[in-house]
Design an enzyme around this catalytic site. Structure first.
Site, mmCIF file in Angstrom:
data_model
loop_
_atom_site.group_PDB
_atom_site.id
_atom_site.type_symbol
_atom_site.label_atom_id
_atom_site.label_comp_id
_atom_site.label_asym_id
_atom_site.label_seq_id
_atom_site.Cartn_x
_atom_site.Cartn_y
_atom_site.Cartn_z
ATOM 1 N N LYS A 67 25.441 -91.038 -35.629
ATOM 2 C CA LYS A 67 25.450 -92.483 -35.428
ATOM 3 C C LYS A 67 25.778 -93.215 -36.729
ATOM 4 C CE LYS A 67 24.103 -91.446 -31.308
ATOM 5 N NZ LYS A 67 24.800 -91.685 -30.062
HETATM 6 C C1 LIG Z 1 23.653 -91.348 -28.945
HETATM 7 C C2 LIG Z 1 23.418 -92.335 -27.876
HETATM 8 C C3 LIG Z 1 22.186 -92.415 -27.222
HETATM 9 C C4 LIG Z 1 21.082 -91.430 -27.453
HETATM 10 O O1 LIG Z 1 20.632 -91.345 -28.744
HETATM 11 P P1 LIG Z 1 19.829 -90.021 -29.224
HETATM 12 O O2 LIG Z 1 19.241 -90.430 -30.512
HETATM 13 O O3 LIG Z 1 20.849 -88.928 -29.330
HETATM 14 O O4 LIG Z 1 18.806 -89.721 -28.184
HETATM 15 C C5 LIG Z 1 22.013 -93.400 -26.271
HETATM 16 N N1 LIG Z 1 23.002 -94.251 -25.957
HETATM 17 C C6 LIG Z 1 24.200 -94.204 -26.559
HETATM 18 C C7 LIG Z 1 25.233 -95.205 -26.172
HETATM 19 C C8 LIG Z 1 24.464 -93.233 -27.522
HETATM 20 O O5 LIG Z 1 25.665 -93.167 -28.088
#
Ligand SMILES: *Cc1c(COP(=O)(O)O)cnc(C)c1O
Length: 402
Positions: A187
């Site tokens: 992220k």
């Molecule tokens: C990555 C992501 C999630 C989930 O996040 P995690 O930390 O991997 O559980 C939820 N929504 C979106 C749009 C994402 O890209």
């Protein structure tokens, strides 16, 4: 090609070492009665300040943030939540895990929810809308909020891919009722695992805290806002101090990283220039996107595939930073199964997959994602790298479109 993960350095190491030396890995206390160093709380305060919103709650992942937000909103069996069919796994599974029914909507050329879908899909069971700000670009929130208001629906903003993006001067996450973020490795910022829930609503905040901490609402939170909600059975989605310490250091890197990425994006796009047949993704507020993934559409799926192949042969990968698929292409959607069959929001619907959960029900989304190409740029890219990527597209694409 990564983002915050590539910038992990001395500040993160210093924070983590302090946590270890202090032996305080849990956010609420350290060994014995010793208080923790409070990195998670500091992260929440910095997050809230950055977003100019009253409450931020650290949680263990972006998926946890979605489940906590849905729990805070009181979503359960019999409820429906509208979300874009082109979205991350958890957007669908979090709703199902609350026992509610995910209702899939088409996206538009912004690659986020098509606002017109809200009118088409709202039923008496609809409670709200899960908006995904896809890959660094804010969804078109004005029409989405207008439609939502008309139908008396809340809007939950999933900002997992767009921390720091804005829409007409306001950061994503501050436009709807409540918002979720992720600090997973891929992220904008990373602490391995981690997430955040943000809201301006004190009652939702307390419910989110209780949802995330086995129904408790500890003194630290009471100090921020006195309790007004009865305790209920929550889960444990707490964020630990190690991840909090890393995320604190990462958060300080967001603004300079965004500036860098936007500059790279401008260089890349300038090198690509005007090519008849190439149409860039619509960015509802072009002043507010992050620039790490830039998408364009070509006239055909075959041309998009051919360009990716040719660019890769020259060392330029045009695969996005995310493994997003249409929800109907995922196994949990095709099976409609849940951990316990009696908990399934799809129980009794037959045959399965029903209309609304099959590829043929989403012709516009299927067409758009088939013709799209993503141009990923990373936090460690130089101006020369961005120019190279742009030049490769400039050179390889026109013959394919001839
Ligand atoms: C990555 C992501 C999630 C989930 O996040 P995690 O930390 O991997 O559980 C939820 N929504 C979106 C749009 C994402 O890209």
């Amino acid at each position: 090609m990564g983002l915050g993960e590539c910038l992990i350095g001395a500040a993160e190491a210093r924070n983590v070492a302090r946590v270890l030396r202090h032996q305080s890995l849990f956010r609420y206390y350290g060994v014995g009665t010793r208080p923790s160093l409070g990195y998670v709380r500091r992260l929440e305060q910095q997050f809230a300040r950055l977003h100019r919103v009253k409450y931020a709650l650290g949680v263990s992942s972006g998926t946890a943030a979605l489940e906590v937000a849905l729990g805070a909103l009181g979503v359960g069996p019999g409820d429906e939540v509208i979300l874009p069919v082109w979205s991350w796994v958890s957007c669908f599974t979090a709703i199902v895990r609350m026992g509610a029914k995910p209702v899939l909507a088409e996206i538009d050329d912004s690659l986020s929810l098509d606002p017109a879908e809200i009118d088409r899909l709202t039923t008496p069971a609809t409670r709200g809308i899960l908006v995904v700000h896809y890959q660094g670009v804010a969804a078109d929130m004005d029409p989405i909020l207008q439609h939502a208001r008309r139908h008396k629906l809340w809007v939950l903003e999933d900002c997992a891919e767009s921390l720091g993006a804005s829409y007409h001067g306001r950061l994503v996450g501050t436009l709807g009722k409540i918002a979720s973020y992720s600090f997973q490795q891929r992220k904008v910022i990373s602490s391995g695992e981690g997430g955040m829930v943000v809201t301006a609503d004190g009652r939702l905040y307390e419910r989110a805290v209780r949802m995330s901490d086995i129904g408790l609402y500890r003194d630290e939170h009471r100090a921020a806002r006195p309790s007004e909600v009865v305790s209920f059975a929550g889960g444990n989605y707490r964020l630990g101090e190690m991840a909090g310490a890393v995320a604190c250091a990462q958060l300080a890197r967001v603004r300079p990283m965004i500036r860098h990425l936007r500059r790279l994006r401008a260089i890349m796009q300038q090198k690509v220039g005007q090519i008849p047949g190439l149409v860039w993704r619509r960015v509802p507020d072009p002043k507010g996107d992050l620039g790490f993934d830039s998408y364009f559409f070509l006239p055909t799926h075959a041309q998009a595939l051919a360009l990716k192949e040719r660019a890769l042969a020259r060392g330029v990968g045009l695969a996005p930073h995310t493994g997003t698929y249409c929800q109907f292409a995922r196994e949990y959607c095709q099976s409609g199964a849940t951990h316990a069959p009696q908990f399934s929001p799809f129980a009794g619907i037959s045959p399965w997959p029903a209309a609304g959960y099959r590829e043929q029900d989403f012709p516009r989304t299927t067409d758009l994602v088939g013709r799209m190409v993503s141009v990923p740029l990373g936090a460690l890219f130089t101006a020369a790298d961005a120019a190279h990527v742009g030049r490769v597209i400039r050179e390889e694409l026109p013959p394919l479109l001839a």
